[in-house]
Design a protein around this motif. Structure first.
Motif, PDB file in Angstrom:
ATOM      1  N   PRO A  63       0.774  -1.232   0.087  1.00 33.22           N
ATOM      2  CA  PRO A  63       0.008   0.023  -0.020  1.00 33.22           C
ATOM      3  C   PRO A  63       1.004   1.116  -0.181  1.00 33.22           C
ATOM      4  N   GLY A  64       0.475   2.172  -0.613  1.00 29.55           N
ATOM      5  CA  GLY A  64       1.504   3.565  -0.839  1.00 29.55           C
ATOM      6  C   GLY A  64       2.197   3.514  -1.991  1.00 29.55           C
ATOM      7  N   ASP A  65       2.619   2.288  -2.558  1.00 29.27           N
ATOM      8  CA  ASP A  65       3.375   2.345  -3.831  1.00 29.27           C
ATOM      9  C   ASP A  65       2.609   2.995  -4.941  1.00 29.27           C
ATOM     10  N   GLU A  66       3.384   3.533  -5.806  1.00 32.78           N
ATOM     11  CA  GLU A  66       3.021   4.040  -7.241  1.00 32.78           C
ATOM     12  C   GLU A  66       3.582   3.243  -8.219  1.00 32.78           C
ATOM     13  N   VAL A  67       2.522   2.724  -8.942  1.00 30.40           N
ATOM     14  CA  VAL A  67       2.666   1.839 -10.156  1.00 30.40           C
ATOM     15  C   VAL A  67       2.490   2.809 -11.470  1.00 30.40           C
ATOM     16  N   GLN A  68       3.461   2.551 -12.386  1.00 31.32           N
ATOM     17  CA  GLN A  68       2.864   3.040 -13.890  1.00 31.32           C
ATOM     18  C   GLN A  68       2.611   2.006 -14.864  1.00 31.32           C
ATOM     19  N   TYR A  69       1.398   2.487 -15.556  1.00 27.22           N
ATOM     20  CA  TYR A  69       1.013   1.279 -16.464  1.00 27.22           C
ATOM     21  C   TYR A  69       1.238   2.170 -17.909  1.00 27.22           C
ATOM     22  N   ARG A  70       1.775   1.219 -18.949  1.00 22.57           N
ATOM     23  CA  ARG A  70       2.098   1.856 -20.181  1.00 22.57           C
ATOM     24  C   ARG A  70       1.122   1.099 -21.044  1.00 22.57           C
ATOM     25  N   LEU A  71       0.284   1.942 -21.993  1.00 22.07           N
ATOM     26  CA  LEU A  71      -0.738   1.337 -22.556  1.00 22.07           C
ATOM     27  C   LEU A  71      -0.271   1.592 -24.017  1.00 22.07           C
ATOM     28  N   ASP A  93      -9.067  -1.335  -5.835  1.00 22.37           N
ATOM     29  CA  ASP A  93      -7.767  -1.377  -4.858  1.00 22.37           C
ATOM     30  C   ASP A  93      -6.730  -0.505  -5.349  1.00 22.37           C
ATOM     31  N   LEU A  94      -6.728   0.399  -6.355  1.00 26.56           N
ATOM     32  CA  LEU A  94      -5.951   1.331  -6.887  1.00 26.56           C
ATOM     33  C   LEU A  94      -6.586   2.731  -7.039  1.00 26.56           C
ATOM     34  N   THR A  95      -5.867   3.718  -7.129  1.00 20.36           N
ATOM     35  CA  THR A  95      -6.326   5.200  -7.388  1.00 20.36           C
ATOM     36  C   THR A  95      -5.679   5.643  -8.597  1.00 20.36           C
ATOM     37  N   LEU A  96      -6.340   6.127  -9.535  1.00 21.09           N
ATOM     38  CA  LEU A  96      -5.696   6.630 -10.783  1.00 21.09           C
ATOM     39  C   LEU A  96      -5.024   8.186 -10.379  1.00 21.09           C
ATOM     40  N   VAL A  97      -3.851   8.385 -10.307  1.00 23.70           N
ATOM     41  CA  VAL A  97      -3.181   9.514  -9.896  1.00 23.70           C
ATOM     42  C   VAL A  97      -3.090  10.268 -11.086  1.00 23.70           C
ATOM     43  N   VAL A 133      -0.721   4.981 -10.991  1.00 23.79           N
ATOM     44  CA  VAL A 133      -1.573   4.527 -10.006  1.00 23.79           C
ATOM     45  C   VAL A 133      -1.117   4.365  -8.764  1.00 23.79           C
ATOM     46  N   GLU A 134      -1.707   4.479  -7.590  1.00 23.43           N
ATOM     47  CA  GLU A 134      -1.501   4.355  -6.347  1.00 23.43           C
ATOM     48  C   GLU A 134      -1.924   3.162  -5.845  1.00 23.43           C
ATOM     49  N   VAL A 135      -1.241   2.297  -5.094  1.00 25.01           N
ATOM     50  CA  VAL A 135      -1.830   0.994  -4.359  1.00 25.01           C
ATOM     51  C   VAL A 135      -2.520   1.533  -2.915  1.00 25.01           C
ATOM     52  N   GLU A 136      -3.898   1.197  -3.158  1.00 20.87           N
ATOM     53  CA  GLU A 136      -4.501   1.560  -1.806  1.00 20.87           C
ATOM     54  C   GLU A 136      -4.631   0.555  -0.813  1.00 20.87           C
ATOM     55  N   ALA A 159      -3.732  -9.305 -19.616  1.00 17.51           N
ATOM     56  CA  ALA A 159      -3.564  -9.004 -17.961  1.00 17.51           C
ATOM     57  C   ALA A 159      -2.346  -8.464 -17.483  1.00 17.51           C
ATOM     58  N   VAL A 160      -2.461  -7.651 -16.440  1.00 20.65           N
ATOM     59  CA  VAL A 160      -1.123  -7.484 -15.661  1.00 20.65           C
ATOM     60  C   VAL A 160      -1.647  -7.598 -14.389  1.00 20.65           C
ATOM     61  N   GLN A 161      -0.726  -8.003 -13.351  1.00 21.14           N
ATOM     62  CA  GLN A 161      -0.979  -8.374 -11.917  1.00 21.14           C
ATOM     63  C   GLN A 161       0.080  -7.678 -11.031  1.00 21.14           C
ATOM     64  N   LEU A 162      -0.774  -7.117 -10.005  1.00 24.00           N
ATOM     65  CA  LEU A 162       0.201  -6.492  -8.736  1.00 24.00           C
ATOM     66  C   LEU A 162      -0.331  -7.551  -7.466  1.00 24.00           C
ATOM     67  N   ASP A 163       0.780  -7.889  -7.011  1.00 21.93           N
ATOM     68  CA  ASP A 163       0.527  -8.966  -5.482  1.00 21.93           C
ATOM     69  C   ASP A 163       0.771  -8.016  -4.547  1.00 21.93           C
ATOM     70  N   CYS A 164      -0.309  -8.072  -3.854  1.00 21.12           N
ATOM     71  CA  CYS A 164       0.244  -7.223  -2.446  1.00 21.12           C
ATOM     72  C   CYS A 164      -0.494  -7.656  -1.356  1.00 21.12           C
ATOM     73  N   GLU A 165       0.484  -8.400  -0.850  1.00 16.12           N
ATOM     74  CA  GLU A 165       0.284  -9.036   0.454  1.00 16.12           C
ATOM     75  C   GLU A 165       0.935  -8.630   1.593  1.00 16.12           C
ATOM     76  N   VAL A 166       0.279  -8.087   2.703  1.00 15.07           N
ATOM     77  CA  VAL A 166       0.894  -7.637   4.095  1.00 15.07           C
ATOM     78  C   VAL A 166       1.299  -8.750   4.826  1.00 15.07           C
ATOM     79  N   GLU A 167       2.695  -8.916   5.146  1.00 14.41           N
ATOM     80  CA  GLU A 167       3.122  -9.735   5.946  1.00 14.41           C
ATOM     81  C   GLU A 167       2.411  -9.724   7.428  1.00 14.41           C
TER      82      GLU A 167
END
Length: 195
Positions: A63-71, A93-97, A133-136, A159-167
């Motif tokens: 959470p809080g990471d910024e990810v860029q998508y290229r289309l 789960d994401l916010t378009l920044v 986008v920012e991971v929420e 499809a692209v995937q983000l794996d966000c698991e909090v330990e």
């Protein structure tokens, strides 16, 4: 010879004219239009932050990471495309920044999603958009974009995937809450005969 509606018609040699009913001409145009190779391609890549290469592999995020998508939307067919639309519905789960790169200002943020519409692509042309986008929230987040032209069948990107698991972290013991197994509770002092 031209086959229209199961009937054969002589169209003559190149340059010759033949009178045909209007219905035959309209059907012939439809045959030619539908005989074209309409090939709209949409490819999506992703990266963490704003530098480095884009990948289609799953990325580990928090959470809080910024990810860029290229289309990248491309016209790989043999006919110019009009009324092109590119949509990227962003997961809850994401916010378009931000739209980081949109050279011809074809795109907007609409209700939290990316929408690029009403533009054309000539044969062999491609157009690239980069959004951030920012991971929420944490989850396995799958995202894909969709392209369309002429109101034909919508093409979806890979499809692209983000794996966000909090330990899970163990909360350390404090003096107020000791965690010592098999230890009897401390005796309670008596005051005036009352415990």
């Amino acid at each position: 010879r031209l086959v229209v509606g199961g009937e054969q018609h002589d169209v003559g040699a190149v340059g010759e004219r033949e009178r045909r009913p209007v219905a035959d001409v309209v059907q012939a145009v439809q045959v030619n239009v539908f005989g074209c190779d309409v090939d709209l391609d949409v490819v999506k890549g992703q990266r963490i932050g704003g530098s480095g290469g884009f990948t289609t592999s799953t990325l580990e995020v928090e959470p809080g990471d910024e990810v860029q998508y290229r289309l990248v939307i491309s016209n790989d067919g043999d006919v110019d495309l009009t009324d092109v639309v590119l949509e990227d519905p962003i997961s809850g789960d994401l916010t378009l920044v931000d739209i980081v790169s949109d050279p011809d200002n074809r795109c907007d943020i609409v209700a939290g999603d990316l929408l690029c519409d009403d533009f054309g692509l000539v044969v062999g042309e491609s157009y690239t958009i980069i959004i951030e986008v920012e991971v929420e929230d944490c989850d396995l987040i799958t995202n894909r974009a969709f392209g369309d032209a002429f109101d034909l069948n919508t093409q979806q990107s890979n499809a692209v995937q983000l794996d966000c698991e909090v330990e899970e972290t163990e909360i350390p013991n404090t003096p107020e809450t000791p965690n010592t197994p098999n230890t009897p509770p401390a005796p309670v002092a008596e005051v005036g005969g009352v415990r």
